[in-house]
Design an enzyme around this catalytic site. Structure first.
Site, PDB file in Angstrom:
ATOM      1  N   ALA A   9      92.915  87.734  -8.244  1.00  0.00           N
ATOM      2  CA  ALA A   9      92.591  88.164  -9.496  1.00  0.00           C
ATOM      3  C   ALA A   9      92.301  86.351  -9.786  1.00  0.00           C
ATOM      4  O   ALA A   9      92.920  85.994 -11.263  1.00  0.00           O
ATOM      5  CB  ALA A   9      93.768  88.528 -10.153  1.00  0.00           C
ATOM      6  N   ARG A  15      80.005  84.778 -14.117  1.00  0.00           N
ATOM      7  CA  ARG A  15      79.548  85.326 -14.355  1.00  0.00           C
ATOM      8  C   ARG A  15      79.220  87.026 -16.070  1.00  0.00           C
ATOM      9  O   ARG A  15      78.845  86.830 -16.034  1.00  0.00           O
ATOM     10  CB  ARG A  15      78.741  86.868 -13.376  1.00  0.00           C
ATOM     11  CG  ARG A  15      78.365  85.865 -11.583  1.00  0.00           C
ATOM     12  CD  ARG A  15      77.914  86.915 -10.759  1.00  0.00           C
ATOM     13  NE  ARG A  15      79.276  86.837  -9.978  1.00  0.00           N
ATOM     14  CZ  ARG A  15      79.771  87.673  -9.071  1.00  0.00           C
ATOM     15  NH1 ARG A  15      78.936  88.218  -8.554  1.00  0.00           N
ATOM     16  NH2 ARG A  15      80.476  87.224  -8.664  1.00  0.00           N
ATOM     17  N   SER A 402     101.911 102.737 -64.143  1.00  0.00           N
ATOM     18  CA  SER A 402     100.816 102.019 -63.618  1.00  0.00           C
ATOM     19  C   SER A 402     101.133 100.811 -63.739  1.00  0.00           C
ATOM     20  O   SER A 402     101.015 100.567 -64.744  1.00  0.00           O
ATOM     21  CB  SER A 402      99.890 103.566 -64.327  1.00  0.00           C
ATOM     22  OG  SER A 402      99.725 104.688 -63.601  1.00  0.00           O
ATOM     23  N   ARG A 437     105.340  94.143 -71.677  1.00  0.00           N
ATOM     24  CA  ARG A 437     104.323  93.821 -71.992  1.00  0.00           C
ATOM     25  C   ARG A 437     104.380  93.763 -73.561  1.00  0.00           C
ATOM     26  O   ARG A 437     105.383  94.662 -74.352  1.00  0.00           O
ATOM     27  CB  ARG A 437     103.920  95.157 -71.787  1.00  0.00           C
ATOM     28  CG  ARG A 437     103.989  96.416 -72.467  1.00  0.00           C
ATOM     29  CD  ARG A 437     103.219  97.260 -72.162  1.00  0.00           C
ATOM     30  NE  ARG A 437     103.331  98.716 -73.270  1.00  0.00           N
ATOM     31  CZ  ARG A 437     104.019 100.116 -72.007  1.00  0.00           C
ATOM     32  NH1 ARG A 437     103.690 100.585 -71.225  1.00  0.00           N
ATOM     33  NH2 ARG A 437     104.426 100.890 -72.945  1.00  0.00           N
TER      34      ARG A 437
HETATM   35  C1  UD1 Z   1      83.078  90.426  -2.922  1.00  0.00           C
HETATM   36  C2  UD1 Z   1      82.991  90.426  -1.744  1.00  0.00           C
HETATM   37  C3  UD1 Z   1      81.957  91.701  -1.425  1.00  0.00           C
HETATM   38  C4  UD1 Z   1      82.174  93.256  -2.026  1.00  0.00           C
HETATM   39  C5  UD1 Z   1      82.612  92.718  -3.250  1.00  0.00           C
HETATM   40  C6  UD1 Z   1      83.320  94.241  -4.211  1.00  0.00           C
HETATM   41  C7  UD1 Z   1      83.696  88.616  -0.463  1.00  0.00           C
HETATM   42  C8  UD1 Z   1      83.049  87.821   0.192  1.00  0.00           C
HETATM   43  N1  UD1 Z   1      82.722  89.609  -0.692  1.00  0.00           N
HETATM   44  O1  UD1 Z   1      82.209  89.686  -3.933  1.00  0.00           O
HETATM   45  O2  UD1 Z   1      81.445  91.959  -0.049  1.00  0.00           O
HETATM   46  O3  UD1 Z   1      81.715  94.179  -2.137  1.00  0.00           O
HETATM   47  O4  UD1 Z   1      83.421  91.760  -3.974  1.00  0.00           O
HETATM   48  O5  UD1 Z   1      83.549  94.471  -5.820  1.00  0.00           O
HETATM   49  O6  UD1 Z   1      85.037  89.248  -0.260  1.00  0.00           O
HETATM   50  N2  UD1 Z   1      88.988  85.852  -6.148  1.00  0.00           N
HETATM   51  C9  UD1 Z   1      90.090  85.409  -6.198  1.00  0.00           C
HETATM   52  N3  UD1 Z   1      90.356  84.056  -5.018  1.00  0.00           N
HETATM   53  C10 UD1 Z   1      88.766  83.680  -4.799  1.00  0.00           C
HETATM   54  C11 UD1 Z   1      87.722  84.403  -4.894  1.00  0.00           C
HETATM   55  C12 UD1 Z   1      88.146  85.869  -5.275  1.00  0.00           C
HETATM   56  O7  UD1 Z   1      91.032  85.569  -6.498  1.00  0.00           O
HETATM   57  O8  UD1 Z   1      88.671  82.196  -4.429  1.00  0.00           O
HETATM   58  C13 UD1 Z   1      88.995  87.092  -6.455  1.00  0.00           C
HETATM   59  C14 UD1 Z   1      88.303  87.855  -7.686  1.00  0.00           C
HETATM   60  O9  UD1 Z   1      89.145  87.131  -8.699  1.00  0.00           O
HETATM   61  C15 UD1 Z   1      88.013  88.943  -7.825  1.00  0.00           C
HETATM   62  C16 UD1 Z   1      87.967  89.476  -5.842  1.00  0.00           C
HETATM   63  O10 UD1 Z   1      88.892  88.006  -5.614  1.00  0.00           O
HETATM   64  O11 UD1 Z   1      88.773  89.680  -7.909  1.00  0.00           O
HETATM   65  C17 UD1 Z   1      86.549  89.559  -5.738  1.00  0.00           C
HETATM   66  O12 UD1 Z   1      85.727  87.746  -6.473  1.00  0.00           O
HETATM   67  P1  UD1 Z   1      84.549  88.079  -6.863  1.00  0.00           P
HETATM   68  O13 UD1 Z   1      84.184  86.541  -7.082  1.00  0.00           O
HETATM   69  O14 UD1 Z   1      83.848  88.971  -7.177  1.00  0.00           O
HETATM   70  O15 UD1 Z   1      83.646  88.671  -5.234  1.00  0.00           O
HETATM   71  P2  UD1 Z   1      82.092  89.410  -4.865  1.00  0.00           P
HETATM   72  O16 UD1 Z   1      80.813  88.500  -4.839  1.00  0.00           O
HETATM   73  O17 UD1 Z   1      82.029  90.517  -6.108  1.00  0.00           O
HETATM   74 CA    CA Z   2      82.956  91.705  -7.825  1.00  0.00          CA
END
Ligand code: UD1
Ligand code: CA
Length: 461
Positions: A9, A15, A402, A437
């Site tokens: 998380a 995005r 009232s 009043r």
């Molecule tokens: C990721 C996966 C992808 C998968 C998809 C599913 C990788 C490289 N890619 O892509 O294969 O299909 O999820 O939903 O794993 N996060 C961190 N620290 C970081 C980066 C991310 O905690 O440095 C957490 C984000 O908060 C998120 C999760 O990891 O909850 C996934 O990160 P996100 O950037 O959404 O990965 P996707 O591009 O969706």
């Molecule tokens: Ca994701």
């Protein structure tokens, strides 16, 4: 069983285009990361470590949940590595879930772990087939169908990108080989990130068993990267919540117009009429009828309460009370059993005793109203002197005529009466009549004289 889970998380959630961290965007009223934690708990996993960024996500998780901080979001692999220290000595399987996938059913997580253990695998990834794999990592299998690697969209060849089987971002690992492999991953990809997905290819190369658990319901694996996906997830979860309550004995005339948050609780024989919002941790007891056009937030309703076209915020309502239409109950109110709050009444930080009535056009704030009190139309408690708020006390069986103004602090004694239109600035003893009043004065035949004067003036012009 001794299962631990790591929830990722700490990503930026770029995005989402939002000042609020992605993890705190609510899905059916609950931050998506809290939703994910809830799923894991329901799946019977009690050791949950959330990897958070240096932002307010940790504060919102509460002290029940363990967390570790990833100072910089260098990728999903780097994120899991932050949990290494916390998991030292843990000897069961480690489930890894993304905080942005809030739609799994607890049974799916249980089934994934069961499958992983039955297969004797070191790493197992949950995959689904989707119509549109845009944005997801693609699952690459060899000719006999076994796992080869996961390729992110940005790193995929045209051929690889065509694959419809995607990585859901949910895995189970054996702890030691997981962290050993995590130490080997390198940010050699388009995004220059440490990919968790590379761990599986490393494990395979080292002759560990890597397995694929392909799940039939793609909906559950929906990942939220932008607000369009957030709305889709909200719709799916909302639908599930309504269905569950209907099966638990709640009637909904038109479910499509009813919004119930994930944490709300409803009893049997509650009836929800169209265009109704039940938010936060609202509780509704048996036989209550809510709507149409009602909004409850953190409201606790007793049995057989009626709330019609009204808003109730962070307040409780006793059995059999009737609220609305067009009432606004603001936070910190208790409306007693059998009481009645009617049209265009605003009630704030107030206790209304049992069977008391505020039926029309009133503002009652910072007030303690006893039982069997009648508050006439247009009554206003003047609770604010411009600097401070003061309380009004209206004792049992008082009758407020009232259009009275009650200038607080003031006490209206039990069984007393207030004359309509009074501005009451001093206490009224029990049983007394308070009138404040100016006396009415009638001038006889005034209209005739006035009319004569007018027409004379007109003639002289
Ligand atoms: C990721 C996966 C992808 C998968 C998809 C599913 C990788 C490289 N890619 O892509 O294969 O299909 O999820 O939903 O794993 N996060 C961190 N620290 C970081 C980066 C991310 O905690 O440095 C957490 C984000 O908060 C998120 C999760 O990891 O909850 C996934 O990160 P996100 O950037 O959404 O990965 P996707 O591009 O969706
Ligand atoms: Ca994701």
């Amino acid at each position: 069983m001794n299962i631990a889970a790591v929830v990722l998380a700490a990503g930026k959630g770029t995005r989402m285009k939002s000042a609020l961290p992605k993890m705190l965007h609510p899905v059916c009223g609950r931050p998506m990361v809290t939703q994910v934690v809830g799923i894991l708990q329901e799946a019977g996993i009690h050791r949950i470590i959330v990897v958070v960024g240096p932002n307010e996500v940790a504060d919102r998780l509460g002290d029940q949940i363990e967390f570790v901080t990833q100072a910089e979001p260098l990728g999903t692999g780097h994120a899991v590595l932050q949990a290494e220290e916390a998991l030292k000595g843990h000897n069961g399987p480690v489930v890894v879930v993304h905080g942005d996938t809030p739609l799994y059913l607890p049974d799916t997580i249980k089934e994934l772990v069961r499958y992983h253990q039955a297969a004797g695998a070191t790493g197992t990834v949950l995959t689904v087939d989707v119509e549109d794999p845009t944005g997801y990592g693609r699952i690459i299998r060899d000719r006999d169908g076994s796992f080869v690697k996961i390729v992110e969209q940005k790193d995929a060849t045209d051929e690889e990108a065509k694959t419809k089987e995607i990585n859901s971002g949910t895995y189970v690992f054996a702890r030691e080989p997981l962290f050993a492999a995590l130490h080997q991953i390198k940010p050699q990809n388009v995004q220059k990130e440490y990919y968790l997905t590379d761990v599986l290819a490393i494990l395979r190369r080292e002759r560990h068993k890597v397995d694929i658990y392909k799940h039939g319901d793609a909906e559950e694996a929906l990942g939220i990267n932008n607000r369009a996906q957030l709305a889709v997830a909200e719709g799916i979860l909302r639908d599930r919540i309504r269905k569950a309550w209907m099966l638990a004995g709640v009637t909904m005339l038109d479910p499509n117009t009813v919004y119930i948050d994930a944490e709300a609780k409803l009893a049997e024989d509650v009836v929800i009429l169209p265009f109704t919002f039940i938010e936060g941790n609202s509780r509704i007891a048996k036989g209550s009828v809510i709507g149409p056009f009602a909004r409850l937030k953190d409201a606790h309703l007793g049995e057989n309460v009626t709330v019609t076209q009204a808003t109730v915020m962070a307040s409780s309502i006793g059995a059999g009370a009737v609220v609305g239409p067009y009432s606004y109950i603001r936070p910190h109110c208790h409306i007693g059993a059998g009481a009645r709050i009617g049209g265009f009444c605003e009630i704030k930080n107030t206790v209304i005793g049992s069977n008391s009535k505020v039926p029309h056009l009133s503002y009652v704030g910072d007030t303690d109203v006893g039982s069997d009190v009648n508050i006439g139309a247009g009554t206003i408690t003047c609770n604010y002197d411009g600097a401070e708020k003061h309380r009004t006390i209206i004792e049992d069986r008082a009758f407020i005529g009232s259009n009275c103004n009650l200038v607080a602090p003031v006490v209206i004694g039990s069984d007393s009466y207030l004359g309509a239109g009074s501005t009451i600035t001093g206490n009224v003893p029990p049983g007394a009549l308070g009138v404040a009043r100016s006396r009415q004065r009638n001038i006889p035949d005034w209209a005739g004289k006035w009319g004569k004067k007018q027409s004379e003036e007109e003639e002289s012009r």
